[in-house]
Write a protein that holds these residues in place. Structure first.
Motif, PDB file in Angstrom:
ATOM      1  N   PRO A  36       0.803  -1.225   0.000  1.00  0.00           N
ATOM      2  CA  PRO A  36       0.000   0.000   0.000  1.00  0.00           C
ATOM      3  C   PRO A  36       0.835   1.275   0.000  1.00  0.00           C
ATOM      4  N   GLY A  37       1.991   1.250   0.652  1.00  0.00           N
ATOM      5  CA  GLY A  37       2.832   2.435   0.646  1.00  0.00           C
ATOM      6  C   GLY A  37       3.352   2.743  -0.743  1.00  0.00           C
ATOM      7  N   LYS A  38       3.818   1.725  -1.436  1.00  0.00           N
ATOM      8  CA  LYS A  38       4.314   1.911  -2.793  1.00  0.00           C
ATOM      9  C   LYS A  38       3.182   2.268  -3.750  1.00  0.00           C
ATOM     10  N   ALA A  39       1.994   1.714  -3.503  1.00  0.00           N
ATOM     11  CA  ALA A  39       0.867   1.950  -4.407  1.00  0.00           C
ATOM     12  C   ALA A  39       0.452   3.415  -4.440  1.00  0.00           C
ATOM     13  N   ARG A  40       0.705   4.143  -3.354  1.00  0.00           N
ATOM     14  CA  ARG A  40       0.302   5.553  -3.324  1.00  0.00           C
ATOM     15  C   ARG A  40       1.025   6.383  -4.378  1.00  0.00           C
ATOM     16  N   TRP A  41       2.212   5.923  -4.792  1.00  0.00           N
ATOM     17  CA  TRP A  41       2.931   6.654  -5.832  1.00  0.00           C
ATOM     18  C   TRP A  41       2.262   6.470  -7.195  1.00  0.00           C
ATOM     19  N   GLY A  42       1.573   5.349  -7.369  1.00  0.00           N
ATOM     20  CA  GLY A  42       0.939   5.053  -8.648  1.00  0.00           C
ATOM     21  C   GLY A  42       1.911   4.411  -9.615  1.00  0.00           C
ATOM     22  N   ILE A  43       1.440   3.483 -10.405  1.00  0.00           N
ATOM     23  CA  ILE A  43       2.302   2.749 -11.326  1.00  0.00           C
ATOM     24  C   ILE A  43       2.908   3.673 -12.377  1.00  0.00           C
ATOM     25  N   GLU A  44       2.165   4.721 -12.777  1.00  0.00           N
ATOM     26  CA  GLU A  44       2.729   5.635 -13.782  1.00  0.00           C
ATOM     27  C   GLU A  44       3.958   6.376 -13.255  1.00  0.00           C
ATOM     28  N   ALA A  45       4.066   6.523 -11.934  1.00  0.00           N
ATOM     29  CA  ALA A  45       5.265   7.147 -11.373  1.00  0.00           C
ATOM     30  C   ALA A  45       6.497   6.300 -11.656  1.00  0.00           C
ATOM     31  N   TYR A  46       6.305   4.981 -11.700  1.00  0.00           N
ATOM     32  CA  TYR A  46       7.420   4.102 -12.033  1.00  0.00           C
ATOM     33  C   TYR A  46       7.833   4.286 -13.488  1.00  0.00           C
ATOM     34  N   PHE A  47       6.863   4.372 -14.376  1.00  0.00           N
ATOM     35  CA  PHE A  47       7.205   4.585 -15.780  1.00  0.00           C
ATOM     36  C   PHE A  47       7.935   5.915 -15.970  1.00  0.00           C
ATOM     37  N   SER A  48       7.519   6.934 -15.233  1.00  0.00           N
ATOM     38  CA  SER A  48       8.211   8.226 -15.336  1.00  0.00           C
ATOM     39  C   SER A  48       9.648   8.113 -14.846  1.00  0.00           C
ATOM     40  N   ALA A  49       9.832   7.409 -13.726  1.00  0.00           N
ATOM     41  CA  ALA A  49      11.185   7.231 -13.196  1.00  0.00           C
ATOM     42  C   ALA A  49      12.032   6.393 -14.151  1.00  0.00           C
ATOM     43  N   TRP A  50      11.441   5.358 -14.725  1.00  0.00           N
ATOM     44  CA  TRP A  50      12.185   4.523 -15.673  1.00  0.00           C
ATOM     45  C   TRP A  50      12.601   5.327 -16.905  1.00  0.00           C
ATOM     46  N   GLU A  51      11.695   6.171 -17.387  1.00  0.00           N
ATOM     47  CA  GLU A  51      12.018   6.966 -18.565  1.00  0.00           C
ATOM     48  C   GLU A  51      13.255   7.823 -18.313  1.00  0.00           C
ATOM     49  N   ARG A  52      13.306   8.471 -17.151  1.00  0.00           N
ATOM     50  CA  ARG A  52      14.476   9.265 -16.812  1.00  0.00           C
ATOM     51  C   ARG A  52      15.707   8.368 -16.641  1.00  0.00           C
ATOM     52  N   ALA A  53      15.525   7.253 -15.958  1.00  0.00           N
ATOM     53  CA  ALA A  53      16.666   6.382 -15.672  1.00  0.00           C
ATOM     54  C   ALA A  53      17.260   5.797 -16.948  1.00  0.00           C
ATOM     55  N   VAL A  54      16.420   5.414 -17.900  1.00  0.00           N
ATOM     56  CA  VAL A  54      16.935   4.890 -19.165  1.00  0.00           C
ATOM     57  C   VAL A  54      17.716   5.972 -19.906  1.00  0.00           C
ATOM     58  N   ARG A  55      17.224   7.207 -19.848  1.00  0.00           N
ATOM     59  CA  ARG A  55      17.919   8.307 -20.480  1.00  0.00           C
ATOM     60  C   ARG A  55      19.308   8.501 -19.859  1.00  0.00           C
ATOM     61  N   VAL A  56      19.402   8.254 -18.551  1.00  0.00           N
ATOM     62  CA  VAL A  56      20.650   8.508 -17.826  1.00  0.00           C
ATOM     63  C   VAL A  56      21.594   7.304 -17.867  1.00  0.00           C
ATOM     64  N   PHE A  57      21.055   6.107 -17.663  1.00  0.00           N
ATOM     65  CA  PHE A  57      21.883   4.904 -17.547  1.00  0.00           C
ATOM     66  C   PHE A  57      21.968   4.098 -18.837  1.00  0.00           C
ATOM     67  N   GLY A  58      21.002   4.256 -19.730  1.00  0.00           N
ATOM     68  CA  GLY A  58      20.999   3.509 -20.977  1.00  0.00           C
ATOM     69  C   GLY A  58      20.057   2.317 -20.934  1.00  0.00           C
ATOM     70  N   GLU A  59      19.660   1.872 -22.117  1.00  0.00           N
ATOM     71  CA  GLU A  59      18.760   0.726 -22.217  1.00  0.00           C
ATOM     72  C   GLU A  59      19.418  -0.523 -21.626  1.00  0.00           C
ATOM     73  N   GLY A  60      18.622  -1.293 -20.897  1.00  0.00           N
ATOM     74  CA  GLY A  60      19.104  -2.522 -20.290  1.00  0.00           C
ATOM     75  C   GLY A  60      19.767  -2.333 -18.945  1.00  0.00           C
TER      76      GLY A  60
END
Length: 389
Positions: free
Chosen positions: A250-274
């Motif tokens: 429940p604690g993680k759910a409050r961020w919403g799943i789309e928050a993960y996609f937003s974080a991943w988008e930034r992280a892929v830009r910074v760290f690279g695919e894979g």
């Protein structure tokens, strides 16, 4: 002692993936002492071994393992995995790490600071979590279990981890470091502290390092973590089904799943695919079609979905649950892995962390089967593993 057959057939990669899925669903009976991980923040009850040369962790101590048809038996020249009288595969046990016999200058045993997960040094740098012990607690997690049992310490310092990483590299052949943390009640969710720990490990040992944390409220934190020299990140959604996430985390759910996609988008830009991965836990009541669709969406972003069966942790809120069936888990693998191969996203490209190690999942064996190679990769862009819908 069981006498081994004169000839042992090595499993092909699809057979290996199937066997790992069955062992992770039913467990492996053994009377032999094995290196195993208990408690902690991720998959636990993890007997560590190599099956036909591939890394695997399987349940060995949970109550349901007593009913498993699979057994580890000692042979004249090693170990084998059996179903009844039928020998299924070779097995080699992880030895007790040599660095476990060492202590810091102030008397803290190295094994309380970091554990060897086969060939990876791993540590939960903050063994406390803002969600633990309240209504936000993740039901699958055992981060407080090992702390309460005295198997670890609450906070590992960068200096401690640096010291242990050198010993793990030199004495036990560690090839990378995986650092995770309990979530903190701060905007960065603990990312900056685990990043500082990773920086110290990298400077001391030169090992590639993955760090794992929740999406920070300020995505610039991800850039700051990369500037510390971190090689890859795990930002773990756990499940793509929002109803299940609300129930089990429940604690993680409050961020919403789309928050993960937003974080991943930034992280892929910074760290690279894979170099960006997420745990996807199966067997908590999730919608399988939604799970497959969202895994493919993550893959299209360059995120590696590390798909694992639920590993009920003794002492957690889900300790009485059972892992999902092997057929269910393998069915999800077979719908996601071909899409990963077509995108060229495989474990062979991951520099560090759980997706590099792969021991808690059978999907890497299917990646190798699908690529037509025992070493991964997609020759000439061809994918031989059939796509399942």
């Amino acid at each position: 002692m069981t006498e081994a057959p004169d000839t042992h057939r090595t499993l092909d990669q699809e057979e290996l993936a199937e066997l790992i899925a069955r062992l992770q669903s039913r467990g492996l009976r053994t009377e032999i002492s094995m290196e195993a991980r208990k408690g902690g923040a991720g998959p636990a009850d993890a007997g560590m071994l190599w099956i036909d040369g591939s890394p695997a962790t399987v349940p060995t101590t949970a109550d349901y393992v007593r009913d498993s048809p699979y057994a580890l038996r000692q042979e004249d020249d090693g170990f084998g995995i059996y179903e009844g009288s039928v020998r299924l595969a070779d097995a080699a046990l992880a030895p007790r790490p040599k660095y476990y016999d060492l202590k810091t200058a102030d008397g803290v045993p190295y094994w309380q600071i970091a554990l060897m997960h086969l060939d990876s040094m791993a540590s939960t740098v903050l063994q406390t979590c803002a969600y633990w012990g309240n209504s936000d607690q993740c039901t699958f997690c055992g981060i407080g279990v090992s702390l309460a049992a005295g198997r670890t310490i609450a906070k590992k310092t960068p200096e401690m981890l640096a010291e242990v990483s050198v010993a793990a590299r030199d004495l036990d052949g560690a090839v990378d470091a995986t650092l995770t943390t309990g979530s903190t009640a701060t905007p960065d969710r603990g990312a900056l502290y685990v990043g500082r720990c990773a920086q110290a490990v990298k400077e001391a040992s030169g090992l590639p390092v993955q760090v794992q944390f929740e999406p920070p409220s300020d995505l610039d934190v991800i850039n700051r973590v990369r500037d510390m020299g971190v090689d890859s990140v795990g930002i773990h959604v756990e499940t793509f089904d929002p109803e299940v996430l609300a129930r089990v985390a429940p604690g993680k759910a409050r961020w919403g799943i789309e928050a993960y996609f937003s974080a991943w988008e930034r992280a892929v830009r910074v760290f690279g695919e894979g170099q960006v991965s997420t745990y996807v836990i199966l067997g908590m009541g999730e919608d399988p079609d939604l799970t497959v669709d969202m895994c493919r969406r993550a893959v299209d972003m360059g995120v590696y979905p590390f798909i694992v069966p639920l590993r009920p942790v003794p002492g957690s809120l889900m300790e009485d649950e059972r892992p999902p069936s092997a057929d269910y888990v393998e069915g999800i693998y077979r719908q996601v892995v071909p899409h990963m191969l077509r995108r060229g996203l495989t474990a062979t490209g991951v520099m560090a962390g759980c997706a590099r190690c792969q021991a808690c999942s059978g999907q890497a064996a299917l990646e190798r089967a699908g690529s037509g190679s025992t070493k991964g990769g997609v020759p000439d862009g061809r994918v031989s593993l059939p796509l399942v819908f």
